[in-house]
Write a protein that holds these residues in place. Structure first.
Motif, PDB file in Angstrom:
ATOM      1  N   ARG A 299       0.759  -0.708  -0.095  1.00 51.57           N
ATOM      2  CA  ARG A 299      -0.144  -0.043  -0.331  1.00 51.57           C
ATOM      3  C   ARG A 299       0.956   1.226   0.075  1.00 51.57           C
ATOM      4  O   ARG A 299       1.680   1.437   0.131  1.00 51.57           O
ATOM      5  N   SER A 300       0.373   1.705  -1.212  1.00 50.07           N
ATOM      6  CA  SER A 300       1.683   3.170  -1.293  1.00 50.07           C
ATOM      7  C   SER A 300       0.190   4.580  -0.911  1.00 50.07           C
ATOM      8  O   SER A 300      -0.306   4.573  -1.879  1.00 50.07           O
ATOM      9  N   GLU A 301       0.991   5.317  -0.365  1.00 54.60           N
ATOM     10  CA  GLU A 301       0.094   6.611  -0.527  1.00 54.60           C
ATOM     11  C   GLU A 301       1.135   8.093  -0.966  1.00 54.60           C
ATOM     12  O   GLU A 301       0.293   9.462  -1.330  1.00 54.60           O
ATOM     13  N   PHE A 302       1.138   7.753  -1.489  1.00 53.29           N
ATOM     14  CA  PHE A 302       3.001   8.548  -2.050  1.00 53.29           C
ATOM     15  C   PHE A 302       2.580   8.744  -3.512  1.00 53.29           C
ATOM     16  O   PHE A 302       1.676   7.439  -4.301  1.00 53.29           O
ATOM     17  N   ARG A 303       2.662  10.025  -4.220  1.00 53.59           N
ATOM     18  CA  ARG A 303       2.298   9.991  -5.668  1.00 53.59           C
ATOM     19  C   ARG A 303       3.469   9.980  -6.519  1.00 53.59           C
ATOM     20  O   ARG A 303       5.189  10.577  -5.804  1.00 53.59           O
ATOM     21  N   TYR A 304       4.138   8.843  -7.459  1.00 56.48           N
ATOM     22  CA  TYR A 304       4.775   9.090  -8.620  1.00 56.48           C
ATOM     23  C   TYR A 304       4.386   9.145  -9.706  1.00 56.48           C
ATOM     24  O   TYR A 304       3.664   9.745 -10.502  1.00 56.48           O
ATOM     25  N   GLY A 305       6.140  10.009 -10.541  1.00 55.53           N
ATOM     26  CA  GLY A 305       5.891  10.367 -11.587  1.00 55.53           C
ATOM     27  C   GLY A 305       6.235  11.769 -12.072  1.00 55.53           C
ATOM     28  O   GLY A 305       6.629  11.997 -10.909  1.00 55.53           O
ATOM     29  N   SER A 306       6.273  11.812 -13.326  1.00 51.89           N
ATOM     30  CA  SER A 306       6.636  13.703 -13.425  1.00 51.89           C
ATOM     31  C   SER A 306       6.031  14.450 -13.281  1.00 51.89           C
ATOM     32  O   SER A 306       4.575  14.615 -13.063  1.00 51.89           O
ATOM     33  N   PHE A 307       6.351  15.619 -12.563  1.00 51.32           N
ATOM     34  CA  PHE A 307       5.992  17.090 -12.557  1.00 51.32           C
ATOM     35  C   PHE A 307       6.226  17.891 -13.070  1.00 51.32           C
ATOM     36  O   PHE A 307       7.370  17.939 -13.455  1.00 51.32           O
ATOM     37  N   ARG A 308       5.396  19.208 -13.376  1.00 50.62           N
ATOM     38  CA  ARG A 308       6.189  20.850 -13.962  1.00 50.62           C
ATOM     39  C   ARG A 308       5.358  21.784 -13.388  1.00 50.62           C
ATOM     40  O   ARG A 308       4.215  21.838 -13.431  1.00 50.62           O
ATOM     41  N   ARG A 309       6.253  22.427 -12.819  1.00 51.44           N
ATOM     42  CA  ARG A 309       5.564  24.071 -12.033  1.00 51.44           C
ATOM     43  C   ARG A 309       6.301  25.420 -12.853  1.00 51.44           C
ATOM     44  O   ARG A 309       6.966  25.310 -13.111  1.00 51.44           O
ATOM     45  N   VAL A 310       5.640  25.836 -13.539  1.00 49.63           N
ATOM     46  CA  VAL A 310       5.876  27.314 -14.170  1.00 49.63           C
ATOM     47  C   VAL A 310       5.069  28.667 -13.451  1.00 49.63           C
ATOM     48  O   VAL A 310       4.730  28.756 -13.249  1.00 49.63           O
ATOM     49  N   ILE A 311       6.277  28.785 -12.733  1.00 43.34           N
ATOM     50  CA  ILE A 311       6.177  30.306 -11.808  1.00 43.34           C
ATOM     51  C   ILE A 311       6.088  31.979 -12.881  1.00 43.34           C
ATOM     52  O   ILE A 311       7.705  32.727 -12.689  1.00 43.34           O
ATOM     53  N   PRO A 312       5.399  32.393 -13.196  1.00 38.69           N
ATOM     54  CA  PRO A 312       5.466  33.911 -12.933  1.00 38.69           C
ATOM     55  C   PRO A 312       5.982  34.568 -12.657  1.00 38.69           C
ATOM     56  O   PRO A 312       5.852  34.782 -11.252  1.00 38.69           O
ATOM     57  N   LEU A 313       6.680  35.140 -12.865  1.00 32.99           N
ATOM     58  CA  LEU A 313       7.308  36.544 -11.985  1.00 32.99           C
ATOM     59  C   LEU A 313       7.176  37.668 -12.076  1.00 32.99           C
ATOM     60  O   LEU A 313       6.771  38.207 -13.082  1.00 32.99           O
ATOM     61  N   PRO A 314       7.069  38.313 -10.520  1.00 33.88           N
ATOM     62  CA  PRO A 314       6.433  40.095 -10.294  1.00 33.88           C
ATOM     63  C   PRO A 314       7.176  40.859 -11.472  1.00 33.88           C
ATOM     64  O   PRO A 314       6.617  42.179 -11.817  1.00 33.88           O
ATOM     65  N   ALA A 315       9.170  40.765 -11.831  1.00 35.25           N
ATOM     66  CA  ALA A 315       9.479  41.592 -11.745  1.00 35.25           C
ATOM     67  C   ALA A 315      11.082  41.179 -13.223  1.00 35.25           C
ATOM     68  O   ALA A 315      10.201  39.452 -13.097  1.00 35.25           O
ATOM     69  N   ARG A 316      10.867  41.912 -14.006  1.00 36.80           N
ATOM     70  CA  ARG A 316      12.291  40.539 -14.637  1.00 36.80           C
ATOM     71  C   ARG A 316      13.399  40.709 -13.826  1.00 36.80           C
ATOM     72  O   ARG A 316      13.842  41.481 -13.421  1.00 36.80           O
TER      73      ARG A 316
ATOM     74  N   LYS B  67      17.057  41.117  -9.584  1.00 40.34           N
ATOM     75  CA  LYS B  67      16.150  42.065 -10.731  1.00 40.34           C
ATOM     76  C   LYS B  67      17.323  42.779 -11.065  1.00 40.34           C
ATOM     77  O   LYS B  67      18.313  43.370 -11.226  1.00 40.34           O
ATOM     78  N   ALA B  68      16.584  42.747 -12.360  1.00 40.74           N
ATOM     79  CA  ALA B  68      17.949  43.370 -13.223  1.00 40.74           C
ATOM     80  C   ALA B  68      17.457  45.066 -12.976  1.00 40.74           C
ATOM     81  O   ALA B  68      16.378  45.810 -11.989  1.00 40.74           O
ATOM     82  N   GLU B  69      18.666  45.188 -13.620  1.00 37.80           N
ATOM     83  CA  GLU B  69      18.920  46.719 -13.293  1.00 37.80           C
ATOM     84  C   GLU B  69      18.095  48.047 -13.347  1.00 37.80           C
ATOM     85  O   GLU B  69      17.024  48.656 -12.813  1.00 37.80           O
ATOM     86  N   ALA B  70      17.150  47.747 -14.520  1.00 34.16           N
ATOM     87  CA  ALA B  70      15.814  48.558 -14.871  1.00 34.16           C
ATOM     88  C   ALA B  70      15.030  49.120 -14.046  1.00 34.16           C
ATOM     89  O   ALA B  70      13.739  49.362 -13.868  1.00 34.16           O
ATOM     90  N   GLU B  71      14.796  47.229 -13.396  1.00 32.76           N
ATOM     91  CA  GLU B  71      13.762  46.457 -12.396  1.00 32.76           C
ATOM     92  C   GLU B  71      14.030  47.485 -10.960  1.00 32.76           C
ATOM     93  O   GLU B  71      12.721  47.992 -10.655  1.00 32.76           O
ATOM     94  N   LYS B  72      14.806  47.982 -10.818  1.00 32.23           N
ATOM     95  CA  LYS B  72      15.289  48.162  -9.361  1.00 32.23           C
ATOM     96  C   LYS B  72      14.738  49.369  -9.690  1.00 32.23           C
ATOM     97  O   LYS B  72      14.358  49.927  -8.682  1.00 32.23           O
ATOM     98  N   ASN B  73      15.014  50.379 -10.697  1.00 29.73           N
ATOM     99  CA  ASN B  73      15.246  51.979 -10.264  1.00 29.73           C
ATOM    100  C   ASN B  73      13.708  52.358 -11.062  1.00 29.73           C
ATOM    101  O   ASN B  73      13.682  53.107 -12.075  1.00 29.73           O
ATOM    102  N   LYS B  74      12.836  51.490 -11.863  1.00 30.64           N
ATOM    103  CA  LYS B  74      11.710  52.176 -12.169  1.00 30.64           C
ATOM    104  C   LYS B  74      10.865  52.835 -11.638  1.00 30.64           C
ATOM    105  O   LYS B  74      10.323  52.512 -10.086  1.00 30.64           O
ATOM    106  N   VAL B  75      10.313  53.331 -12.371  1.00 30.61           N
ATOM    107  CA  VAL B  75       9.011  54.901 -11.576  1.00 30.61           C
ATOM    108  C   VAL B  75       8.363  54.582 -12.855  1.00 30.61           C
ATOM    109  O   VAL B  75       8.696  54.982 -14.587  1.00 30.61           O
TER     110      VAL B  75
END
Length: 147
Positions: free
Chosen positions: A95-112, A133-141
């Motif tokens: 008996r097994s309650e673990f899940r096996y197999g492949s997974f993939r998760r893509v997470i969009p980022l809030p800044a470049r 963060k990229a320099e442009a994102e740090k100083n972005k106004v």
């Protein structure tokens, strides 16, 4: 004109059936298999600071070499595969309650981010990524025009 008796519990039953149908459809995989047969999706936590984006993923029971982390300027993709280790017991039942197999998760980022300067650490089943963060994102106004 005929009078129709209103039965509030019938409305509740109808709503419950609709909600069950909705959740059943959400819990199905794209190929029609129930979600219980699908691999797990790791839980994620994201935090943004002025200098970086910090991403934590909970991936217990795996080794770092079994994880594939790909980072672009806008998103992080984490994938891997849990391999099944079947052990037969004396009575021939396992008996097994673990899940096996492949997974993939893509997470969009809030800044470049600078994807060539990402730091990663995998310890105790938690993957920690520091994404500067990229320099442009740090100083972005951004100027907002008011109607």
């Amino acid at each position: 004109m005929a009078l129709i008796r209103w039965e509030p519990f019938r409305e509740v039953d109808s709503l419950q059936r609709d909600m069950n149908r909705l959740f059943d459809s959400l819990m199905r995989a794209t190929d029609g298999e129930p979600a219980s047969s699908m691999a797990f999706v790791p839980a994620a936590e994201i935090e943004e600071t002025p200098e970086a984006v910090h991403l934590k993923l909970e991936i217990p029971g795996m080794e770092a070499k079994d994880l594939d982390v790909q980072v672009t300027a806008e998103a992080v993709a984490v994938s891997g595969e849990r391999k099944s280790e079947t052990k037969t017991e004396e009575k021939g039942m396992t008996r097994s309650e673990f899940r096996y197999g492949s997974f993939r998760r893509v997470i969009p980022l809030p800044a470049r981010i600078k994807n060539d300067e990402v730091q990663a650490e995998y310890k105790n089943g938690v993957l920690n990524l520091t994404l500067p963060k990229a320099e442009a994102e740090k100083n972005k106004v951004v100027k907002v025009n008011i109607g």
